[in-house]
Write a protein that holds these residues in place. Sequence first.
Motif, PDB file in Angstrom:
ATOM      1  N   LEU A  11      39.131  37.659  37.313  1.00 55.64           N
ATOM      2  CA  LEU A  11      40.129  36.595  37.462  1.00 55.64           C
ATOM      3  C   LEU A  11      39.684  35.484  38.407  1.00 55.64           C
ATOM      4  O   LEU A  11      40.323  34.436  38.465  1.00 55.64           O
ATOM      5  CB  LEU A  11      41.450  37.183  37.963  1.00 55.64           C
ATOM      6  CG  LEU A  11      42.166  38.133  36.993  1.00 55.64           C
ATOM      7  CD1 LEU A  11      43.484  38.606  37.593  1.00 55.64           C
ATOM      8  CD2 LEU A  11      42.398  37.464  35.650  1.00 55.64           C
ATOM      9  N   GLY A  12      38.610  35.712  39.156  1.00 57.84           N
ATOM     10  CA  GLY A  12      38.123  34.662  40.050  1.00 57.84           C
ATOM     11  C   GLY A  12      39.020  34.414  41.249  1.00 57.84           C
ATOM     12  O   GLY A  12      39.015  33.322  41.812  1.00 57.84           O
ATOM     13  N   ILE A  13      39.781  35.417  41.653  1.00 57.32           N
ATOM     14  CA  ILE A  13      40.696  35.281  42.796  1.00 57.32           C
ATOM     15  C   ILE A  13      40.004  35.800  44.054  1.00 57.32           C
ATOM     16  O   ILE A  13      39.530  36.934  44.091  1.00 57.32           O
ATOM     17  CB  ILE A  13      42.007  36.046  42.555  1.00 57.32           C
ATOM     18  CG1 ILE A  13      42.732  35.466  41.333  1.00 57.32           C
ATOM     19  CG2 ILE A  13      42.911  35.985  43.787  1.00 57.32           C
ATOM     20  CD1 ILE A  13      43.968  36.246  40.935  1.00 57.32           C
ATOM     21  N   ASP A  14      39.935  34.961  45.083  1.00 56.50           N
ATOM     22  CA  ASP A  14      39.292  35.327  46.344  1.00 56.50           C
ATOM     23  C   ASP A  14      40.294  36.025  47.245  1.00 56.50           C
ATOM     24  O   ASP A  14      41.230  35.411  47.746  1.00 56.50           O
ATOM     25  CB  ASP A  14      38.740  34.072  47.027  1.00 56.50           C
ATOM     26  CG  ASP A  14      37.972  34.389  48.315  1.00 56.50           C
ATOM     27  OD1 ASP A  14      37.856  35.584  48.656  1.00 56.50           O
ATOM     28  OD2 ASP A  14      37.523  33.440  48.974  1.00 56.50           O
ATOM     29  N   VAL A  20      41.252  43.970  45.065  1.00 56.91           N
ATOM     30  CA  VAL A  20      42.596  43.957  44.479  1.00 56.91           C
ATOM     31  C   VAL A  20      42.464  44.053  42.968  1.00 56.91           C
ATOM     32  O   VAL A  20      41.587  43.417  42.360  1.00 56.91           O
ATOM     33  CB  VAL A  20      43.370  42.676  44.853  1.00 56.91           C
ATOM     34  CG1 VAL A  20      44.749  42.662  44.185  1.00 56.91           C
ATOM     35  CG2 VAL A  20      43.521  42.568  46.366  1.00 56.91           C
ATOM     36  N   VAL A  21      43.324  44.860  42.334  1.00 59.23           N
ATOM     37  CA  VAL A  21      43.384  44.963  40.885  1.00 59.23           C
ATOM     38  C   VAL A  21      44.758  44.460  40.425  1.00 59.23           C
ATOM     39  O   VAL A  21      45.766  44.674  41.104  1.00 59.23           O
ATOM     40  CB  VAL A  21      43.135  46.412  40.407  1.00 59.23           C
ATOM     41  CG1 VAL A  21      44.158  47.385  41.005  1.00 59.23           C
ATOM     42  CG2 VAL A  21      43.138  46.499  38.882  1.00 59.23           C
ATOM     43  N   TYR A  22      44.781  43.786  39.282  1.00 57.77           N
ATOM     44  CA  TYR A  22      46.008  43.198  38.745  1.00 57.77           C
ATOM     45  C   TYR A  22      46.304  43.824  37.384  1.00 57.77           C
ATOM     46  O   TYR A  22      45.435  43.894  36.513  1.00 57.77           O
ATOM     47  CB  TYR A  22      45.854  41.681  38.586  1.00 57.77           C
ATOM     48  CG  TYR A  22      45.472  40.980  39.873  1.00 57.77           C
ATOM     49  CD1 TYR A  22      46.438  40.416  40.707  1.00 57.77           C
ATOM     50  CD2 TYR A  22      44.134  40.897  40.264  1.00 57.77           C
ATOM     51  CE1 TYR A  22      46.090  39.785  41.888  1.00 57.77           C
ATOM     52  CE2 TYR A  22      43.773  40.265  41.449  1.00 57.77           C
ATOM     53  CZ  TYR A  22      44.753  39.712  42.255  1.00 57.77           C
ATOM     54  OH  TYR A  22      44.397  39.095  43.433  1.00 57.77           O
ATOM     55  N   ALA A  67      42.955  44.734  32.662  1.00 57.64           N
ATOM     56  CA  ALA A  67      43.228  44.761  34.105  1.00 57.64           C
ATOM     57  C   ALA A  67      42.330  43.718  34.743  1.00 57.64           C
ATOM     58  O   ALA A  67      41.132  43.648  34.446  1.00 57.64           O
ATOM     59  CB  ALA A  67      42.932  46.132  34.694  1.00 57.64           C
ATOM     60  N   GLY A  68      42.905  42.885  35.590  1.00 60.24           N
ATOM     61  CA  GLY A  68      42.128  41.851  36.259  1.00 60.24           C
ATOM     62  C   GLY A  68      41.635  42.331  37.618  1.00 60.24           C
ATOM     63  O   GLY A  68      42.315  43.112  38.290  1.00 60.24           O
ATOM     64  N   ALA A  73      36.754  43.095  44.401  1.00 61.18           N
ATOM     65  CA  ALA A  73      36.763  44.293  43.559  1.00 61.18           C
ATOM     66  C   ALA A  73      35.671  44.221  42.501  1.00 61.18           C
ATOM     67  O   ALA A  73      34.987  45.209  42.209  1.00 61.18           O
ATOM     68  CB  ALA A  73      38.132  44.462  42.905  1.00 61.18           C
ATOM     69  N   TRP A  74      35.502  43.046  41.919  1.00 59.15           N
ATOM     70  CA  TRP A  74      34.477  42.855  40.880  1.00 59.15           C
ATOM     71  C   TRP A  74      33.084  43.143  41.439  1.00 59.15           C
ATOM     72  O   TRP A  74      32.267  43.830  40.815  1.00 59.15           O
ATOM     73  CB  TRP A  74      34.563  41.417  40.369  1.00 59.15           C
ATOM     74  CG  TRP A  74      33.737  41.131  39.158  1.00 59.15           C
ATOM     75  CD1 TRP A  74      32.476  40.615  39.110  1.00 59.15           C
ATOM     76  CD2 TRP A  74      34.119  41.365  37.798  1.00 59.15           C
ATOM     77  NE1 TRP A  74      32.052  40.499  37.813  1.00 59.15           N
ATOM     78  CE2 TRP A  74      33.033  40.950  36.986  1.00 59.15           C
ATOM     79  CE3 TRP A  74      35.267  41.873  37.194  1.00 59.15           C
ATOM     80  CZ2 TRP A  74      33.071  41.026  35.593  1.00 59.15           C
ATOM     81  CZ3 TRP A  74      35.302  41.954  35.801  1.00 59.15           C
ATOM     82  CH2 TRP A  74      34.227  41.530  35.024  1.00 59.15           C
ATOM     83  N   ARG A  75      32.840  42.626  42.630  1.00 60.07           N
ATOM     84  CA  ARG A  75      31.532  42.810  43.258  1.00 60.07           C
ATOM     85  C   ARG A  75      31.287  44.275  43.624  1.00 60.07           C
ATOM     86  O   ARG A  75      30.210  44.820  43.363  1.00 60.07           O
ATOM     87  CB  ARG A  75      31.444  41.934  44.513  1.00 60.07           C
ATOM     88  CG  ARG A  75      30.116  42.000  45.237  1.00 60.07           C
ATOM     89  CD  ARG A  75      30.091  41.075  46.441  1.00 60.07           C
ATOM     90  NE  ARG A  75      31.056  41.450  47.466  1.00 60.07           N
ATOM     91  CZ  ARG A  75      32.191  40.806  47.700  1.00 60.07           C
ATOM     92  NH1 ARG A  75      32.514  39.737  47.008  1.00 60.07           N
ATOM     93  NH2 ARG A  75      33.020  41.222  48.663  1.00 60.07           N
ATOM     94  N   LEU A  76      32.279  44.914  44.219  1.00 60.86           N
ATOM     95  CA  LEU A  76      32.108  46.298  44.665  1.00 60.86           C
ATOM     96  C   LEU A  76      31.951  47.263  43.494  1.00 60.86           C
ATOM     97  O   LEU A  76      31.186  48.227  43.564  1.00 60.86           O
ATOM     98  CB  LEU A  76      33.306  46.715  45.528  1.00 60.86           C
ATOM     99  CG  LEU A  76      33.400  46.064  46.912  1.00 60.86           C
ATOM    100  CD1 LEU A  76      34.742  46.400  47.552  1.00 60.86           C
ATOM    101  CD2 LEU A  76      32.261  46.527  47.809  1.00 60.86           C
TER     102      LEU A  76
END
Length: 503
Positions: A11-14, A20-22, A67-68, A73-76
């Motif tokens: 989602l590109g959310i910092d 964080v998962v959405y 799930a976003g 979270a994406w990096r880890l």
Amino acid sequence: MTESFLYLTRLGIDTHQEPVVYMREDCHVCRSEGFDAQGRVEICSGKNSIIATLDIVKGDLLSHQKAGLSEAAWRLLGAAEGDKATFRHAPPVESMAYVRGKLYGKPFTEEGARHIIRDIDAGRYSDIQLSAYVTACAANNLNIEETIHITRAMVEAGQRFDWGDGRIVVDKHCVGGLPGNRTTPIVVAIAAANGLTMPKTSSRAITSPAGTADTMETLTRVSLSFKKMRAVVEQEGACLAWGGSVSLSPTDDIIIRVERALDLDSEGQMVASVISKKVAAGSTHVLIDIPVGPTAKVRSAELAERLANALRDTGEALGLRIKTIISDGSQPVGRGVGPALEAYDLLKVLQNQADAPADLRDRALAVTAAVLEMGGACEAREGLALAKKTLESGKAWEKFQAICNAQGGLREPPVARFTHVITSERTGIVALMNNRVISRLASLAGAPNAQSAGLTMHVRLGDTVESGQPLMTLHAEAAGELEYALDFYAAHPEAIHIEEEVV
């Protein structure tokens, strides 16, 4: 039967360092697992898994099958677009029992400290739980035994340099509280130019407008891998790196992020932070500067002595030789407050420019003198002369350039788009500088996230000023941040107190 997986999307959310998962509130996984907003969720994708905080999405931002993930979270997780992932409730964080015990007055044991730090390092603590830990440690609430337990656990959680040949490895640290006090790059350059080994790692700002890592990042690359940092030190004898990038006491930067958000500093946690990083860097001899002043972090000689004892005792328990010095903390050091502005100051000192801030130069030389003597580069009481000679000869500037080039190249710091000069409303003498208000003012202008933001000081304690004379200049990258800082100054005009001269 419905499969209990979702496809991952970025989602590109910092969310800074918090993963964080959405999920949609009506997706089949959210409903079947009974997930609630702000719950802790374990995400498994392939061979990787992380624990993240759940945010519930209403509406059509996400499909029922997706799930976003936030950037952290994406990096880890090491995810790729469209990867399948399964989700379940994260197991309870058992070490929170030790945190709750501490909040009710029960001291941390060595076992408790180790479990807490391991869980923080593994990402099991949410920001709310980290806030509880930081609060439990605040207000000088850790005794020396607890501080040693936490320090040792923080060292164990990360990588550790071993320089292997029994040589003296020097380091220095300032406990902070003084805007603009950017002596470290100058000290490192002079020490390394005299053959000392100084693998310097620094933190980013906690409650200040800039840390050494923030300032150095305007000049060169500071996010070095463990391998790269070793290579730079082996080549140049020193480095100026961000500690968070090399996994030296990695939980420290996680804790610092929450301390910064809460605007809380714990004396014991600060000692653990300082000593754990020095041990992890392979240091043997460490000089620690403790500025004391009415608006510094340490406000009295009594508190300074207590902190010095805690640093020495903790360092010695982990095999370090610690020397502390008490310095003047009554006003900012140098002219610039903020990453780029402080970088310009230290460059002027290293380049021996005529308009270099004398107080920054003198302070750096005094600290360097003690480091040179500790490290055996000269005899006792000869450090100051050697430091001056190294600086004035240009050898320190040459070494600084070499270190920066080894780390990725030396560049020019940025300049802010917007500035505003704050002038004196009366004629008189500069009687007080409020370090805390000045730091806050620079932070509201955008520092340290906006590298060129901050302020430039035009006066010092004891100066006589006329009505309308410039006191400081605000720098900002956005007009809104400049106005925000000016609104704060309007409500706190005593950042610099001017007293009328008595005739």
